[in-house]
Design a protein around this motif. Structure first.
Motif, PDB file in Angstrom:
ATOM      1  N   TYR A 177     -10.560  -1.517  -4.335  1.00 54.88           N
ATOM      2  CA  TYR A 177      -9.271  -1.471  -4.826  1.00 54.88           C
ATOM      3  C   TYR A 177      -9.555  -0.162  -6.118  1.00 54.88           C
ATOM      4  CZ  TYR A 177      -6.198  -4.955  -3.302  1.00 54.88           C
ATOM      5  OH  TYR A 177      -5.429  -5.973  -2.365  1.00 54.88           O
ATOM      6  N   GLU A 178     -10.742  -0.253  -6.814  1.00 56.92           N
ATOM      7  CA  GLU A 178     -10.988   0.624  -7.885  1.00 56.92           C
ATOM      8  C   GLU A 178     -11.391   2.187  -7.053  1.00 56.92           C
ATOM      9  OE1 GLU A 178     -14.853   1.865 -10.291  1.00 56.92           O
ATOM     10  OE2 GLU A 178     -14.507  -0.288 -10.065  1.00 56.92           O
ATOM     11  N   ASP A 183      -8.462   6.721   0.761  1.00 58.03           N
ATOM     12  CA  ASP A 183      -7.492   7.252   1.903  1.00 58.03           C
ATOM     13  C   ASP A 183      -7.709   6.559   3.166  1.00 58.03           C
ATOM     14  OD1 ASP A 183      -5.961   8.573  -0.028  1.00 58.03           O
ATOM     15  OD2 ASP A 183      -6.940  10.703   0.225  1.00 58.03           O
ATOM     16  N   ARG A 201       0.682  -1.139   0.088  1.00 58.66           N
ATOM     17  CA  ARG A 201      -0.142   0.052   0.040  1.00 58.66           C
ATOM     18  C   ARG A 201       0.790   1.234   0.077  1.00 58.66           C
ATOM     19  NH1 ARG A 201      -2.537   0.036   5.065  1.00 58.66           N
ATOM     20  NH2 ARG A 201      -1.413   1.903   5.600  1.00 58.66           N
ATOM     21  N   ARG A 202       0.405   2.104  -0.612  1.00 56.44           N
ATOM     22  CA  ARG A 202       1.166   3.540  -0.646  1.00 56.44           C
ATOM     23  C   ARG A 202       1.662   3.987   0.594  1.00 56.44           C
ATOM     24  NH1 ARG A 202      -3.953   4.426  -2.043  1.00 56.44           N
ATOM     25  NH2 ARG A 202      -5.387   5.634  -0.899  1.00 56.44           N
ATOM     26  N   ASN A 243      -3.011  -3.042   1.341  1.00 53.26           N
ATOM     27  CA  ASN A 243      -2.726  -2.592  -0.106  1.00 53.26           C
ATOM     28  C   ASN A 243      -3.486  -1.453  -0.379  1.00 53.26           C
ATOM     29  OD1 ASN A 243      -1.037  -4.805  -0.314  1.00 53.26           O
ATOM     30  ND2 ASN A 243      -2.634  -6.193  -1.251  1.00 53.26           N
ATOM     31  N   VAL A 244      -4.634  -0.888   0.199  1.00 56.66           N
ATOM     32  CA  VAL A 244      -5.449   0.023  -0.118  1.00 56.66           C
ATOM     33  C   VAL A 244      -5.248   1.214   0.864  1.00 56.66           C
ATOM     34  CG1 VAL A 244      -7.705   1.032  -0.650  1.00 56.66           C
ATOM     35  CG2 VAL A 244      -6.867  -1.191  -1.402  1.00 56.66           C
ATOM     36  N   ASN A 303      -9.760   3.245  -4.310  1.00 59.20           N
ATOM     37  CA  ASN A 303      -8.349   3.534  -3.879  1.00 59.20           C
ATOM     38  C   ASN A 303      -8.613   4.666  -2.782  1.00 59.20           C
ATOM     39  OD1 ASN A 303      -5.768   3.386  -3.807  1.00 59.20           O
ATOM     40  ND2 ASN A 303      -5.763   5.290  -5.344  1.00 59.20           N
TER      41      ASN A 303
END
Length: 414
Positions: A153-154, A158, A17-18, A184-185, A156
């Motif tokens: 996921y789509e 915060d 994840r970011r 991951n999200v 996305n």
């Protein structure tokens, strides 16, 4: 409940994840989210731990996450500590008490998903006309009661303002799925089972704690670094509760009441007004007498004969203020029904329209005022007969809280 697509997202080998946010929480055997200590109040009652934990304390050890110099963390059950590197922008929600918290913090239009968005957009916008300069548009959002992993996921987002234990309990979701979306999200941050102090899934019991609506709001405000907004609104709420407590009649002079909106006379859902949990955050402080005794649970259904047996003095109609609900017709049909017309609430014209139980802080303020007037008109002023349209205009000297002050806070003028 079924999930339309629980395995549609990328596999667990997807990129980490970011770095936008990081999760830090207790782990129960194999990585299940956990952990929360401390106690709090639930609109005046002490917070309660669920399951086998003691006072809401998780028994598992905690992982730590190193963030940047601007990182911060917020702790709430059942997630434990959730760490952030920046204030969330796009916001996923599942239930409207959390969407309502984003709205109260000036982030209502950052919400990208919620349960039944068109319905609740219409309902919330029955109240916004009384808040000068405040607007809200939830129409057309993703309806997230049974979210798919692929859609998360789509989107996305915060942050997922949703209870991971509640998502875990859905068909098609498991612990690995919940952790995958977290990693991951974006993190999960929510508490669902505080709604009526229901039992969470056994896998989450040691980590669980119940919160009042405003306790949870304080934690959500910390996530968005909006402590000043929270404190300003909490002061208004505290003042409203003080007004109610100082002026409500003695217990033996209070009417019997039930939350119910009879549209199908064969299956009438009845909800108690004094149950624990944030679903009664607008009725419990008023302390009306329960119309239904211990033999009936909140959410049970009765027919007209069962309603007459309880014979409430006051009926508070959930959803009665929604534009698609014809509350005038509901009253007329009750008066025409041979059993309905015998009800004390019907005979005395005390069948009232209300909003929603899954309320955020702003609806809670309006609904506390509304319920006070509906239950105790002599103490708090007569409630206008409502048939349609937005929340009625109340003369300034009859308002129990300052609308302009609330609007200013939502708009950032604290």
């Amino acid at each position: 409940m079924s999930n339309t697509d629980s395995n549609g997202g990328p596999a667990t080998e997807a990129p980490t994840r970011r770095g936008y946010m990081r999760y830090s929480g207790a782990v129960i055997g194999g990585g299940l989210l956990a952990g929360c200590t401390g106690s709090g109040s639930s609109e005046g009652s002490a917070g309660t731990a669920a399951g086998n934990g003691t006072n809401g304390t998780a028994t598992a050890s905690e992982n730590t996450t190193r963030g940047g110099e601007n990182s911060y963390s917020v702790r709430m059950a059942p997630m434990g500590n959730v760490a952030f590197d920046a204030v969330p922008k796009s916001v996923f929600t599942r239930l409207t008490h959390l969407a309502g918290m984003a709205f109260a913090l000036g982030r209502g239009n950052d919400v990208n998903a919620m349960h039944s968005p068109d319905y609740y957009d219409a309902l919330w916008n029955q109240f916004t006309p009384r808040l000068n300069g405040v607007s809200l548009d939830w129409s057309g959002l993703y309806s997230s009661w049974e979210p798919s992993k692929e859609k998360l996921y789509e989107l996305n987002s915060d942050i997922h303002l949703a209870d991971p234990a509640g998502v875990f309990a859905l068909d098609g979701w498991n612990r690995k799925d919940v952790e995958e979306i977290r990693d991951n999200v974006a993190p999960w941050f929510g508490n669902y089972y505080s709604d009526r102090h229901a039992e969470p899934p056994a896998e989450w019991a040691d980590a669980y704690q119940y919160y009042g609506l405003w306790e949870m709001f304080e934690k959500v405000a910390q996530v968005f670094r909006e402590n000043a907004r929270y404190k300003a609104l909490a002061d208004i709420h505290r003042g409203l509760l003080d007004t109610i407590e100082a002026n409500r009649p003695p217990a033996d002079e209070r009417p019997t009441a039930v939350m119910a909106l009879p549209t199908d006379f064969d299956e009438i859902y009845v909800y108690k007004v004094n149950n624990p949990g944030f679903l009664t955050a607008h009725t419990r402080p008023l302390g009306a007498t329960e119309a239904f005794g211990d033999g009936t649970s909140s959410g049970d259904t009765v027919d007209m004969e069962g309603l007459l047996e309880a014979d409430p003095d006051v009926m508070l109609g959930l959803g009665g203020m929604h534009p698609e609900t014809d509350i005038k017709q509901v009253r007329e049909k009750l008066n025409e029904n041979p059993v309905g017309k015998q009800l004390t609430a019907v005979k005395n014209d005390r069948v009232y329209a209300q909003g929603a139980r899954y309320q955020g802080p702003i609806l809670n303020l309006f609904q506390l005022e509304m319920t006070a007037k509906q239950l105790y008109p002599e103490q708090f002023g007569e409630w206008p007969t409502y048939t349609s349209g937005p929340y009625p205009e109340i003369p300034t000297d009859g308002q129990l809280f300052d609308r302009q002050h609330v609007a200013d806070i939502i708009n950032g003028d604290i």
